[in-house]
Design a protein around this motif. Structure first.
Motif, PDB file in Angstrom:
ATOM      1  N   TYR A  77       0.978  -1.243   0.049  1.00 27.52           N
ATOM      2  CA  TYR A  77      -0.060  -0.068  -0.042  1.00 27.52           C
ATOM      3  C   TYR A  77       0.938   1.255   0.034  1.00 27.52           C
ATOM      4  CZ  TYR A  77      -3.175   3.374   1.980  1.00 27.52           C
ATOM      5  OH  TYR A  77      -4.244   4.282   2.267  1.00 27.52           O
ATOM      6  N   GLY A  78       0.590   2.158  -0.857  1.00 28.03           N
ATOM      7  CA  GLY A  78       1.540   3.575  -0.969  1.00 28.03           C
ATOM      8  C   GLY A  78       1.155   4.462   0.014  1.00 28.03           C
ATOM      9  N   ASP A  79       0.583   5.665  -0.359  1.00 30.85           N
ATOM     10  CA  ASP A  79       0.203   6.687   0.311  1.00 30.85           C
ATOM     11  C   ASP A  79      -0.717   6.195   1.608  1.00 30.85           C
ATOM     12  OD1 ASP A  79       1.926   7.942  -1.373  1.00 30.85           O
ATOM     13  OD2 ASP A  79       0.052   8.759  -2.483  1.00 30.85           O
ATOM     14  N   LYS A  80      -0.336   6.688   2.613  1.00 28.83           N
ATOM     15  CA  LYS A  80      -1.114   6.490   3.889  1.00 28.83           C
ATOM     16  C   LYS A  80      -2.141   7.614   4.092  1.00 28.83           C
ATOM     17  CE  LYS A  80       1.260   2.737   4.975  1.00 28.83           C
ATOM     18  NZ  LYS A  80       0.470   1.539   5.175  1.00 28.83           N
ATOM     19  N   VAL A  81      -3.218   7.229   4.702  1.00 29.54           N
ATOM     20  CA  VAL A  81      -4.320   8.001   5.102  1.00 29.54           C
ATOM     21  C   VAL A  81      -3.994   8.576   6.548  1.00 29.54           C
ATOM     22  CG1 VAL A  81      -6.832   8.216   5.518  1.00 29.54           C
ATOM     23  CG2 VAL A  81      -5.967   7.236   3.610  1.00 29.54           C
ATOM     24  N   GLN A  82      -4.190   9.740   6.790  1.00 24.98           N
ATOM     25  CA  GLN A  82      -4.244  10.434   8.436  1.00 24.98           C
ATOM     26  C   GLN A  82      -5.268   9.697   9.079  1.00 24.98           C
ATOM     27  OE1 GLN A  82      -1.780  11.894   9.637  1.00 24.98           O
ATOM     28  NE2 GLN A  82      -0.766  11.569   7.526  1.00 24.98           N
ATOM     29  N   PRO A  83      -4.946   9.231  10.241  1.00 22.50           N
ATOM     30  CA  PRO A  83      -5.930   8.769  11.235  1.00 22.50           C
ATOM     31  C   PRO A  83      -6.943   9.924  11.607  1.00 22.50           C
ATOM     32  CG  PRO A  83      -3.614   8.215  12.328  1.00 22.50           C
ATOM     33  CD  PRO A  83      -3.433   9.104  10.840  1.00 22.50           C
ATOM     34  N   ILE A  84      -8.070   9.407  12.017  1.00 20.93           N
ATOM     35  CA  ILE A  84      -9.131  10.414  12.463  1.00 20.93           C
ATOM     36  C   ILE A  84      -9.695   9.960  13.942  1.00 20.93           C
ATOM     37  CG2 ILE A  84     -11.437  11.250  12.018  1.00 20.93           C
ATOM     38  CD1 ILE A  84     -10.958  10.583   9.052  1.00 20.93           C
ATOM     39  N   LEU A  85      -9.352  11.024  14.684  1.00 18.04           N
ATOM     40  CA  LEU A  85      -9.665  10.555  16.151  1.00 18.04           C
ATOM     41  C   LEU A  85     -11.170  10.911  16.553  1.00 18.04           C
ATOM     42  CD1 LEU A  85      -6.487  12.079  17.858  1.00 18.04           C
ATOM     43  CD2 LEU A  85      -6.961   9.809  17.104  1.00 18.04           C
ATOM     44  N   ASP A  86     -11.750  12.038  16.167  1.00 15.29           N
ATOM     45  CA  ASP A  86     -13.128  12.105  16.326  1.00 15.29           C
ATOM     46  C   ASP A  86     -13.990  10.842  15.958  1.00 15.29           C
ATOM     47  OD1 ASP A  86     -15.925  13.580  15.123  1.00 15.29           O
ATOM     48  OD2 ASP A  86     -15.373  14.271  17.214  1.00 15.29           O
ATOM     49  N   PRO A  87     -14.795  10.297  16.665  1.00 18.45           N
ATOM     50  CA  PRO A  87     -15.812   9.220  16.007  1.00 18.45           C
ATOM     51  C   PRO A  87     -16.708   9.527  15.093  1.00 18.45           C
ATOM     52  CG  PRO A  87     -15.511   9.188  18.624  1.00 18.45           C
ATOM     53  CD  PRO A  87     -15.127  10.596  18.198  1.00 18.45           C
ATOM     54  N   GLN A  88     -17.400  10.712  15.215  1.00 14.03           N
ATOM     55  CA  GLN A  88     -18.290  11.058  14.133  1.00 14.03           C
ATOM     56  C   GLN A  88     -17.778  11.434  12.644  1.00 14.03           C
ATOM     57  OE1 GLN A  88     -20.737  14.240  15.885  1.00 14.03           O
ATOM     58  NE2 GLN A  88     -22.234  12.608  16.595  1.00 14.03           N
ATOM     59  N   GLN A  89     -16.625  12.222  12.864  1.00 15.93           N
ATOM     60  CA  GLN A  89     -15.914  12.336  11.609  1.00 15.93           C
ATOM     61  C   GLN A  89     -15.200  11.150  11.018  1.00 15.93           C
ATOM     62  OE1 GLN A  89     -12.831  15.501  12.398  1.00 15.93           O
ATOM     63  NE2 GLN A  89     -14.324  16.881  12.663  1.00 15.93           N
ATOM     64  N   ARG A  90     -14.770  10.042  11.763  1.00 19.82           N
ATOM     65  CA  ARG A  90     -14.198   8.898  11.304  1.00 19.82           C
ATOM     66  C   ARG A  90     -15.390   8.064  10.923  1.00 19.82           C
ATOM     67  NH1 ARG A  90     -11.592   7.027  15.745  1.00 19.82           N
ATOM     68  NH2 ARG A  90     -13.545   5.940  16.687  1.00 19.82           N
ATOM     69  N   LEU A  91     -16.382   8.065  11.229  1.00 19.92           N
ATOM     70  CA  LEU A  91     -17.733   7.235  10.605  1.00 19.92           C
ATOM     71  C   LEU A  91     -17.934   7.883   9.231  1.00 19.92           C
ATOM     72  CD1 LEU A  91     -19.785   5.054  10.898  1.00 19.92           C
ATOM     73  CD2 LEU A  91     -21.060   6.925  12.149  1.00 19.92           C
ATOM     74  N   LEU A  92     -18.132   9.177   9.251  1.00 18.26           N
ATOM     75  CA  LEU A  92     -18.544   9.864   8.141  1.00 18.26           C
ATOM     76  C   LEU A  92     -17.469   9.419   7.043  1.00 18.26           C
ATOM     77  CD1 LEU A  92     -20.473  11.588   6.489  1.00 18.26           C
ATOM     78  CD2 LEU A  92     -19.130  13.586   7.287  1.00 18.26           C
ATOM     79  N   ALA A  93     -16.043   9.775   7.196  1.00 19.84           N
ATOM     80  CA  ALA A  93     -15.057   9.534   6.458  1.00 19.84           C
ATOM     81  C   ALA A  93     -15.126   8.141   5.842  1.00 19.84           C
ATOM     82  CB  ALA A  93     -13.591   9.904   6.943  1.00 19.84           C
ATOM     83  N   ILE A  94     -15.012   7.135   6.549  1.00 19.81           N
ATOM     84  CA  ILE A  94     -15.243   5.644   6.210  1.00 19.81           C
ATOM     85  C   ILE A  94     -16.484   5.418   5.243  1.00 19.81           C
ATOM     86  CG2 ILE A  94     -15.545   3.304   7.241  1.00 19.81           C
ATOM     87  CD1 ILE A  94     -13.793   4.203   9.466  1.00 19.81           C
ATOM     88  N   GLU A  95     -17.501   5.867   5.655  1.00 19.84           N
ATOM     89  CA  GLU A  95     -18.616   5.788   5.014  1.00 19.84           C
ATOM     90  C   GLU A  95     -18.545   6.251   3.479  1.00 19.84           C
ATOM     91  OE1 GLU A  95     -21.569   3.905   5.214  1.00 19.84           O
ATOM     92  OE2 GLU A  95     -21.689   3.615   7.290  1.00 19.84           O
ATOM     93  N   GLN A  96     -18.167   7.500   3.178  1.00 22.71           N
ATOM     94  CA  GLN A  96     -17.970   7.897   2.147  1.00 22.71           C
ATOM     95  C   GLN A  96     -16.939   7.500   1.090  1.00 22.71           C
ATOM     96  OE1 GLN A  96     -17.036  11.930   3.246  1.00 22.71           O
ATOM     97  NE2 GLN A  96     -19.023  12.759   3.225  1.00 22.71           N
TER      98      GLN A  96
END
Length: 486
Positions: A278-297
């Motif tokens: 896997y090449g470019d890494k994605v930055q971690p998201i600590l906020d649960p709601q932001q993380r959920l939305l980012a993953i869903e999208q």
């Protein structure tokens, strides 16, 4: 008994016909009178008001209605009425003299329903008799219904298709046998009714496969490439390439007289996945709601991309597009892991535990077979299968990390992962229905470029890595249609 069917020319009409075939059989003694009412207006279910234009009923409308509802003629007195009237009022007028109204309901988001209204709700609250509402089928359900209806005879697997299936079973048996989970995958993807009459799963899975005999039945060069790729993928997707599997793969290459260049090219498609990096890494998201939305999208975008790759399954090019889709699915898993802060997560073993190699290969190959038998239906199944598999992989991966970081922590074993994947894949059909038009738009926009890139890989002008990168850029980073969640 008098029945009124309020029907447009849509997938729901097929569902209504199938339901009434079973519903009316017990009433055969009294011979029900069934009227199929079609209000000639482009979008029957989206508005309660008559169109402002003076739409005229044309013979084509009644011809299509007769084609859809002809199976009912055996169990009732059937007549057709095609009119140009206000939608809801027309149905209510004809409902005044019947015992039951049957109509469909389309799957739509709440916002759209609030804006446009619902014809089924309008009739339900005003009709003088009972109203039976039949839901719209999912794209996968519809594809199988049309496949069955449009065939004058039961669709039986071709000699080449059955031989290819036996070759895959033989390769799967080479490492010691087919485990129960692999058998479940096979039986869920390959329907018993498509087998020749004398063949059943019990005998097929129990027999000792003669690879040389079966390979001799596969003569088309594109089918030969496809068979070799699928068999090599099956043998290597779990990371354990046994000597018996190796001998089987070598036998396939020799039987098909594949050149060393072609063998290296097809193996390279799989090896690039097996040695996933896997090449470019994605930055971690600590906020649960932001993380959920980012993953869903992210899940939706990757599901859209793989659906586009699966929407036009050609035996000549499908090995390459399927390899690209697998790569995108693994990148999705890796990016979800990154978002959870697990940048060193082992994607490959997790992928195998969740999906299972034989099931993954058989589902894809059956979609290709459908494409050859009924092209439009096969293309639809290819898109649905790719979308639902990717969406389910993403959701299952997200659930895995949610459980792993819960208090107390929960470990999802392989059996649990596969069950969760299966459940998510079923629910993904509804998500696909919401985005089906967007998938079609995306496919039309990029079909020529995908074909050009795939031909470039097939002819050796592009490397597998360059091919994957360009497809990823094309399908994920460029402008794409608005996607819908529930």
């Amino acid at each position: 008994m008098k029945v009124l069917i309020a029907a447009d020319i849509s997938p729901t009409a097929v569902q209504i016909c199938e339901f009434l075939e079973n519903y009316l059989k017990p009433l055969a003694d009294e011979v029900p009178e069934v009227t199929v009412l079609h209000v000639y207006e482009p979008e029957l279910d989206y508005s309660e008001d008559a169109p402002t234009q003076n739409w005229q009923a044309v013979p084509k409308s009644e011809h299509e209605l007769r084609h859809i509802f002809q199976p009912l003629a055996a169990t009732c007195n059937l007549q057709y009425v095609v009119v140009n009237e206000a939608l809801g009022d027309s149905i209510l007028k004809h409902a005044a003299t019947v015992d039951l109204v049957v109509m469909g309901r389309r799957r739509r988001g709440q916002m759209l329903e609030m804006v446009t209204g619902s014809l089924s709700q309008y009739v339900l609250h005003r009709a003088p008799c009972p109203v039976l509402i039949v839901p719209e089928p999912t794209a996968r359900q519809l594809a199988h219904k049309i496949l069955d209806r449009e065939s004058s005879q039961p669709i039986i697997m071709s000699t080449e298709s059955l031989a290819r299936l036996k070759v895959l079973i033989g390769v799967a048996q080479a490492d010691g046998g087919i485990d129960p989970q692999e058998r479940l995958w096979l039986e869920s993807n390959v329907r018993q009714r498509h087998f020749p009459e004398e063949l059943v799963w019990e005998t097929l899975l129990a027999e000792s496969i003669d690879l040389t005999h079966e390979l001799a039945k596969i003569s088309d060069p594109a089918e030969q490439e496809l068979t070799y790729y699928a068999a090599y993928l099956l043998a290597n997707v779990d990371g354990n390439y046994h000597d018996e599997e190796r001998r089987s793969i070598d036998l396939i290459a020799a039987a098909f007289n594949l050149t060393l260049t072609k063998v290296e090219q097809l193996q390279g498609l799989v090896d690039r996945i097996s040695s996933f990096q896997y090449g470019d890494k994605v930055q971690p998201i600590l906020d649960p709601q932001q993380r959920l939305l980012a993953i869903e999208q992210k899940i939706l975008r990757y599901a859209m991309a793989t659906a586009v790759l699966g929407a036009d399954p050609s035996p000549l090019l499908s090995s390459y597009t399927q390899s690209a889709a697998l790569g995108l699915q693994m990148i999705l898993i890796a990016e979800i892991a990154d978002i959870w802060g697990e940048s060193e997560f082992s994607v490959k073993p997790f992928f195998e535990e969740m999906v299972g190699s034989l099931g993954l290969v058989s589902a894809w190959l059956m979609a290709l077979d459908m494409a050859k038998l009924v092209p439009n239906v096969g293309a639809s199944l290819g898109a649905v299968d790719a979308f639902t598999a990717t969406w389910a992989m993403g959701q299952t991966t997200a659930a895995y990390f949610e459980a792993a970081y819960s208090e107390p922590k929960v470990a999802l074993a392989a059996a649990s992962l596969r069950q969760l994947f299966k459940q998510n894949r079923k629910s993904a059909e509804t998500i696909y229905d919401l985005n089906e038009l967007a998938v079609g738009e995306h496919k039309r926009e990029h079909a020529a470029q995908i074909k050009l890139l795939t031909e470039g890989l097939r002819t050796g002008k592009l490397t597998a890595q360059v091919y994957q990168n360009r497809l990823q850029q094309l399908l994920l980073t460029e402008k794409h249609p608005q996607l819908s969640m529930l």
